[in-house]
Design a protein around this motif. Sequence first.
Motif, PDB file in Angstrom:
ATOM      1  N   LEU A  58      -2.566   6.715   7.257  1.00  0.00           N
ATOM      2  CA  LEU A  58      -3.282   7.280   6.113  1.00  0.00           C
ATOM      3  C   LEU A  58      -2.788   6.656   4.806  1.00  0.00           C
ATOM      4  O   LEU A  58      -3.571   6.427   3.887  1.00  0.00           O
ATOM      5  N   GLY A  59      -1.488   6.385   4.733  1.00  0.00           N
ATOM      6  CA  GLY A  59      -0.929   5.742   3.547  1.00  0.00           C
ATOM      7  C   GLY A  59      -1.492   4.337   3.343  1.00  0.00           C
ATOM      8  O   GLY A  59      -1.770   3.930   2.214  1.00  0.00           O
ATOM      9  N   LEU A  60      -1.680   3.604   4.427  1.00  0.00           N
ATOM     10  CA  LEU A  60      -2.254   2.263   4.321  1.00  0.00           C
ATOM     11  C   LEU A  60      -3.717   2.328   3.890  1.00  0.00           C
ATOM     12  O   LEU A  60      -4.170   1.511   3.078  1.00  0.00           O
ATOM     13  N   LEU A  61      -4.452   3.300   4.424  1.00  0.00           N
ATOM     14  CA  LEU A  61      -5.844   3.490   3.985  1.00  0.00           C
ATOM     15  C   LEU A  61      -5.892   3.833   2.496  1.00  0.00           C
ATOM     16  O   LEU A  61      -6.738   3.319   1.763  1.00  0.00           O
ATOM     17  N   GLU A  62      -4.979   4.685   2.072  1.00  0.00           N
ATOM     18  CA  GLU A  62      -4.922   5.059   0.657  1.00  0.00           C
ATOM     19  C   GLU A  62      -4.639   3.834  -0.194  1.00  0.00           C
ATOM     20  O   GLU A  62      -5.217   3.673  -1.270  1.00  0.00           O
ATOM     21  N   LYS A  63      -3.769   2.953   0.268  1.00  0.00           N
ATOM     22  CA  LYS A  63      -3.450   1.724  -0.468  1.00  0.00           C
ATOM     23  C   LYS A  63      -4.687   0.848  -0.637  1.00  0.00           C
ATOM     24  O   LYS A  63      -4.889   0.234  -1.687  1.00  0.00           O
ATOM     25  N   TYR A  64      -5.515   0.786   0.395  1.00  0.00           N
ATOM     26  CA  TYR A  64      -6.755   0.013   0.320  1.00  0.00           C
ATOM     27  C   TYR A  64      -7.653   0.577  -0.783  1.00  0.00           C
ATOM     28  O   TYR A  64      -8.127  -0.165  -1.641  1.00  0.00           O
ATOM     29  N   LEU A 130      -4.941  10.908   0.456  1.00  0.00           N
ATOM     30  CA  LEU A 130      -3.713  11.577   0.018  1.00  0.00           C
ATOM     31  C   LEU A 130      -3.682  13.024   0.500  1.00  0.00           C
ATOM     32  O   LEU A 130      -2.642  13.509   0.962  1.00  0.00           O
ATOM     33  N   ILE A 131      -4.812  13.714   0.426  1.00  0.00           N
ATOM     34  CA  ILE A 131      -4.875  15.092   0.920  1.00  0.00           C
ATOM     35  C   ILE A 131      -4.563  15.123   2.409  1.00  0.00           C
ATOM     36  O   ILE A 131      -3.814  15.996   2.877  1.00  0.00           O
ATOM     37  N   GLY A 132      -5.105  14.169   3.148  1.00  0.00           N
ATOM     38  CA  GLY A 132      -4.795  14.086   4.576  1.00  0.00           C
ATOM     39  C   GLY A 132      -3.318  13.855   4.815  1.00  0.00           C
ATOM     40  O   GLY A 132      -2.716  14.474   5.699  1.00  0.00           O
ATOM     41  N   GLN A 133      -2.729  12.983   4.010  1.00  0.00           N
ATOM     42  CA  GLN A 133      -1.288  12.734   4.131  1.00  0.00           C
ATOM     43  C   GLN A 133      -0.492  13.996   3.831  1.00  0.00           C
ATOM     44  O   GLN A 133       0.465  14.311   4.539  1.00  0.00           O
ATOM     45  N   CYS A 134      -0.867  14.697   2.771  1.00  0.00           N
ATOM     46  CA  CYS A 134      -0.144  15.928   2.398  1.00  0.00           C
ATOM     47  C   CYS A 134      -0.248  16.970   3.499  1.00  0.00           C
ATOM     48  O   CYS A 134       0.751  17.620   3.847  1.00  0.00           O
TER      49      CYS A 134
END
Length: 150
Positions: A58-64, A130-134
């Motif tokens: 999810l963090g990598l997707l957020e970075k994209y 980010l919400i998914g990560q949290c």
Amino acid sequence: MPTSGSLYLCAVLLRRGRLLDRLSTALSLVALLLGLAPLLGFPTSVAQAMLCAALITLGLLEKYWAARVEVDAELFSHMSQQIGQLTERTAELDQALEELGLQQSTTIPRTWTDRSKGALRLLRNQGLCLIGQCALALLTIVSLPWLLTH
């Protein structure tokens, strides 16, 4: 016809993506540390490793999404300063995007209202990651004692 203020406001909103990106980076680093815990001799489980992998994904997707949002923030900020020449600058931008393969050639140019909506959709996608990560981090924190004992 958009105003300088509306383009600048969109740029300001898009720049909030930096904060989202920083929070996501922090969560990704914590997940990476937890994922590497077995190398330091700490106990772990398959479930914990899977949660960490999901957090990092999810963090990598957020970075994209963050990278795309940052580009749009700069473009909107630049265009807000070129409002008197917006038509010409828009044509130049579309030509550059087409030449770089970032946009398909179209006969009908998109309006800046449509572009704003699209850019804010990218910001929303970044926020959803980010919400998914949290949510996943919270699940990991809550379940960590159970994961370590089983």
